[in-house]
Scaffold this motif. Structure first.
Motif, PDB file in Angstrom:
ATOM      1  N   THR A 150     -42.625 -41.563  70.953  1.00 42.74           N
ATOM      2  CA  THR A 150     -42.006 -41.942  69.684  1.00 42.74           C
ATOM      3  C   THR A 150     -40.558 -42.337  69.969  1.00 42.74           C
ATOM      4  O   THR A 150     -40.065 -42.130  71.088  1.00 42.74           O
ATOM      5  CB  THR A 150     -42.004 -40.752  68.713  1.00 42.74           C
ATOM      6  OG1 THR A 150     -41.234 -39.715  69.330  1.00 42.74           O
ATOM      7  CG2 THR A 150     -43.407 -40.246  68.423  1.00 42.74           C
ATOM      8  N   LYS A 151     -39.844 -42.842  68.954  1.00 40.52           N
ATOM      9  CA  LYS A 151     -38.442 -43.218  69.170  1.00 40.52           C
ATOM     10  C   LYS A 151     -37.622 -42.005  69.608  1.00 40.52           C
ATOM     11  O   LYS A 151     -36.812 -42.090  70.539  1.00 40.52           O
ATOM     12  CB  LYS A 151     -37.853 -43.849  67.896  1.00 40.52           C
ATOM     13  CG  LYS A 151     -36.392 -44.239  68.106  1.00 40.52           C
ATOM     14  CD  LYS A 151     -35.839 -45.087  66.998  1.00 40.52           C
ATOM     15  CE  LYS A 151     -34.452 -45.617  67.297  1.00 40.52           C
ATOM     16  NZ  LYS A 151     -33.525 -44.734  67.970  1.00 40.52           N
ATOM     17  N   GLU A 152     -37.842 -40.869  68.973  1.00 42.53           N
ATOM     18  CA  GLU A 152     -37.074 -39.662  69.315  1.00 42.53           C
ATOM     19  C   GLU A 152     -37.347 -39.253  70.769  1.00 42.53           C
ATOM     20  O   GLU A 152     -36.453 -38.889  71.507  1.00 42.53           O
ATOM     21  CB  GLU A 152     -37.446 -38.490  68.385  1.00 42.53           C
ATOM     22  CG  GLU A 152     -37.058 -38.669  66.926  1.00 42.53           C
ATOM     23  CD  GLU A 152     -37.879 -39.758  66.210  1.00 42.53           C
ATOM     24  OE1 GLU A 152     -39.096 -39.886  66.511  1.00 42.53           O
ATOM     25  OE2 GLU A 152     -37.293 -40.491  65.383  1.00 42.53           O
ATOM     26  N   GLU A 153     -38.620 -39.349  71.171  1.00 42.99           N
ATOM     27  CA  GLU A 153     -38.974 -38.972  72.557  1.00 42.99           C
ATOM     28  C   GLU A 153     -38.360 -39.948  73.564  1.00 42.99           C
ATOM     29  O   GLU A 153     -37.856 -39.554  74.613  1.00 42.99           O
ATOM     30  CB  GLU A 153     -40.501 -38.919  72.712  1.00 42.99           C
ATOM     31  CG  GLU A 153     -41.111 -37.719  71.997  1.00 42.99           C
ATOM     32  CD  GLU A 153     -42.608 -37.881  71.704  1.00 42.99           C
ATOM     33  OE1 GLU A 153     -43.218 -36.889  71.255  1.00 42.99           O
ATOM     34  OE2 GLU A 153     -43.163 -38.995  71.877  1.00 42.99           O
ATOM     35  N   GLY A 165     -49.270 -54.411  72.330  1.00 43.84           N
ATOM     36  CA  GLY A 165     -50.670 -54.545  72.747  1.00 43.84           C
ATOM     37  C   GLY A 165     -51.264 -53.252  73.284  1.00 43.84           C
ATOM     38  O   GLY A 165     -52.389 -53.231  73.770  1.00 43.84           O
ATOM     39  N   LEU A 166     -50.514 -52.172  73.185  1.00 36.60           N
ATOM     40  CA  LEU A 166     -51.007 -50.922  73.778  1.00 36.60           C
ATOM     41  C   LEU A 166     -51.258 -49.831  72.752  1.00 36.60           C
ATOM     42  O   LEU A 166     -51.500 -48.688  73.124  1.00 36.60           O
ATOM     43  CB  LEU A 166     -50.000 -50.403  74.823  1.00 36.60           C
ATOM     44  CG  LEU A 166     -49.959 -51.194  76.129  1.00 36.60           C
ATOM     45  CD1 LEU A 166     -48.904 -50.629  77.062  1.00 36.60           C
ATOM     46  CD2 LEU A 166     -51.317 -51.187  76.816  1.00 36.60           C
ATOM     47  N   TRP A 167     -51.130 -50.166  71.445  1.00 39.35           N
ATOM     48  CA  TRP A 167     -51.335 -49.082  70.497  1.00 39.35           C
ATOM     49  C   TRP A 167     -52.796 -48.623  70.525  1.00 39.35           C
ATOM     50  O   TRP A 167     -53.712 -49.385  70.804  1.00 39.35           O
ATOM     51  CB  TRP A 167     -50.872 -49.429  69.089  1.00 39.35           C
ATOM     52  CG  TRP A 167     -51.213 -50.807  68.634  1.00 39.35           C
ATOM     53  CD1 TRP A 167     -52.336 -51.180  67.992  1.00 39.35           C
ATOM     54  CD2 TRP A 167     -50.418 -51.975  68.797  1.00 39.35           C
ATOM     55  NE1 TRP A 167     -52.300 -52.518  67.749  1.00 39.35           N
ATOM     56  CE2 TRP A 167     -51.126 -53.036  68.233  1.00 39.35           C
ATOM     57  CE3 TRP A 167     -49.155 -52.225  69.378  1.00 39.35           C
ATOM     58  CZ2 TRP A 167     -50.639 -54.324  68.232  1.00 39.35           C
ATOM     59  CZ3 TRP A 167     -48.679 -53.518  69.368  1.00 39.35           C
ATOM     60  CH2 TRP A 167     -49.420 -54.544  68.793  1.00 39.35           C
ATOM     61  N   LYS A 200     -47.775 -46.777  65.559  1.00 34.02           N
ATOM     62  CA  LYS A 200     -47.646 -47.535  66.802  1.00 34.02           C
ATOM     63  C   LYS A 200     -46.630 -46.846  67.705  1.00 34.02           C
ATOM     64  O   LYS A 200     -45.599 -46.397  67.202  1.00 34.02           O
ATOM     65  CB  LYS A 200     -47.170 -48.959  66.496  1.00 34.02           C
ATOM     66  CG  LYS A 200     -48.263 -49.820  65.901  1.00 34.02           C
ATOM     67  CD  LYS A 200     -47.784 -51.244  65.706  1.00 34.02           C
ATOM     68  CE  LYS A 200     -48.888 -52.084  65.094  1.00 34.02           C
ATOM     69  NZ  LYS A 200     -48.479 -53.442  64.798  1.00 34.02           N
ATOM     70  N   PRO A 201     -46.866 -46.792  69.014  1.00 36.37           N
ATOM     71  CA  PRO A 201     -45.886 -46.140  69.882  1.00 36.37           C
ATOM     72  C   PRO A 201     -44.604 -46.961  69.989  1.00 36.37           C
ATOM     73  O   PRO A 201     -44.644 -48.188  69.921  1.00 36.37           O
ATOM     74  CB  PRO A 201     -46.589 -46.046  71.233  1.00 36.37           C
ATOM     75  CG  PRO A 201     -47.663 -47.067  71.186  1.00 36.37           C
ATOM     76  CD  PRO A 201     -48.027 -47.292  69.763  1.00 36.37           C
TER      77      PRO A 201
END
Ligand SMILES: Cc1cc2nc3c(=O)[nH]c(=O)nc-3n(C[C@H](O)[C@H](O)[C@H](O)COP(=O)(O)OP(=O)(O)OC[C@H]3O[C@@H](n4cnc5c(N)ncnc54)[C@H](O)[C@@H]3O)c2cc1C
Length: 436
Positions: free
Chosen positions: A196-199, A250-252, A259-260
């Motif tokens: 995620t954005k935080e990660e 393209g990897l979700w 979405k990652p």
């Protein structure tokens, strides 16, 4: 046996090969530029010099490198003999007094009636006779030119750019999924670890301040744009990795509600998929820092690193395409490569390939068929690495259990190591018995 074997390079591999052959009655001429000329890393007039650390890594027989040492002892390794004679206390590792170690091997070479030592730089690959090329990661430029003319220049590499390799079973399957970019139909060849954005923010912040391994003074801090270290990419800006090896498009995951923000991809390192390498994650971070920072990727929280990433100057051949399974140059049945230049990494591994090549050169002279140890052994696993034609972007490797065929039954991590070691010792003993 009237043949004289030429061995070029009196480093770890060359000395080991020379002593094995000489002990079995073969006359050898061992060449080195030392002590007249030194590479930028070599300093000692003695042979078999340890250019950096004095550690030969783990002595535990249940570690891959500890197992390799046991196997070398079974084949009569002089490298191991001198290492044990000159060892210094180092816990579970085998470390040596570097000067005493090199002197031990140098004296063994100098006093051997079957070895003639010559100080000479070879500038051209010899055309005739049996030759073992063991000139190491810092082979002189003239000889490299000659080697590239017989391998084609694409067959030679001058820098390692190694991404870390992870034991597959230790990756959190709840936080990862198999999928190829833009492909929702098949299972895919890539294991994706989303952030995620935080990660990502946490990972990025730790990456840019992580400790790096300093470069040697002969290594230019100039990297190929195609394989920049992740920390160099990160230093260029917050988004560089997001447009590079952590690109999420393209990897979700099909069916996932979010979405990652970033994705780390892993690809199979061996045909069984028991080891995976992190795609595009070559790095010069120190080993503890690699573990600390990469463990911030949720799926890799408890990952076991089979090999850490590295980038350093190195010369090695594109082994799967250039060498045959006896570590000879394809099409040149009398030219063997040994040591780091053959595509393995590490002091012990270099000596081990010297021993294996010595073993086969002896058999060649005795007009016996050439052999390779079973793939279940540490020595055999190095050959597996060198000859795996499935490897696209070949990089040198230390010995590690990821190179071994997977065990059939499931075990705990501790038991697994024990089982690998037991299987290797049984198979090597049986193999040696059969050869008698
Ligand atoms: C800077 C550096 C640090 C390293 N540190 C470690 C470490 O800490 N631990 C580890 O496990 N591995 C380390 N390695 C990797 C590797 O294990 C060692 O380089 C190892 O010594 C390789 O063994 P070798 O026998 O292949 O080559 P070397 O031990 O390097 O021997 C090659 C010999 O060939 C000679 N030579 C070169 N060209 C010619 C020529 N044209 N004609 C005649 N002689 C020639 C050289 O003088 C040298 O003596 C390091 C490598 C480098 C470059």
């Amino acid at each position: 046996m009237k043949n004289v074997v030429k061995i070029i390079g009196a480093g770890l591999a060359g000395c080991e090969a020379a002593l094995f052959l000489a002990d079995h009655g073969v006359k050898t001429i061992l060449y080195d530029t030392k002590p007249d000329h030194f590479s930028p890393a070599h300093k000692s007039p003695n042979l078999a010099e340890l250019v950096c650390s004095n550690s030969l890594r783990s002595a535990e027989p249940t570690s891959a490198v500890g197992l390799l040492k046991q196997e070398m002892l079974m084949l009569g390794s002089k490298f191991m003999d001198c290492a044990l004679k000159t060892k210094v206390p180092a816990g579970k590792a085998l470390a040596v007094n570097r000067d005493a170690f090199s002197l031990c091997l140098t004296k063994a070479i100098q006093s051997h009636p079957n070895i003639e030592f010559k100080t000479e730089e070879w500038k051209k690959i010899p055309d005739k006779g049996i030759v073992i090329l063991a000139t190491g990661p810092l082979t002189t430029p003239a000889l490299l030119d000659s080697l590239s003319s017989v391998t084609t220049s694409e067959g030679l590499h001058f820098y390692d750019a190694i991404s870390p390799v992870i034991e597959t079973d230790t990756i959190d399957s709840a936080n990862s999924y198999w999928k190829d970019r833009w492909d929702d139909q098949s299972k895919g060849d890539y294991l994706n670890c989303p952030l995620t954005k935080e990660e990502y923010d946490l990972f990025y912040d730790e990456l840019i301040k992580a400790e790096q391994v300093p470069l040697h003074d002969f290594e230019e801090p100039r990297f190929f744009e195609g394989c920049l270290p992740i920390e160099v990419m990160a230093a260029r800006g917050y988004k560089t990795l997001l447009f590079g090896p952590m690109k999420p498009v393209g990897l979700w995951q099909p069916g996932a509600d979010q979405k990652p923000y970033a994705v780390v991809q892993l690809r199979k390192e061996n045909s069984e998929g028991s080891a995976l390498n992190i795609v595009g994650f070559q790095t010069k971070l120190s080993y503890p820092e690699q573990k600390r920072v990469l463990s911030l990727i949720p799926a890799l929280k408890n990952a076991n690193f089979l090999r850490f990433g590295s980038i350093h100057r190195n010369t090695f051949v594109d082994a799967p395409r250039v060498l045959d399974c006896f570590i000879r140059l394809k099409g040149r049945a009398h030219l063997f490569l040994a040591g780091q230049i053959s595509g393995i990494e590490g002091y012990v591994e270099s000596a081990a390939t010297g021993l294996l090549v010595g073993f086969n050169v002896l058999r060649l002279l005795q007009k016996k068929n050439l052999v390779i140890p079973p793939p279940t052994t540490a020595m055999g696993s190095l050959i597996t690495h060198l000859t795996n034609l499935e490897t696209k972007d070949f990089q040198p490797s230390n010995v590690n259990f990821g190179l071994f065929p997977k065990l059939v039954e499931r075990h705990t991590k501790k038991e697994r190591k024990q089982k690998y070691a037991e299987r290797a010792m049984t198979d090597l003993k049986r193999w040696l018995e059969l050869l008698k």
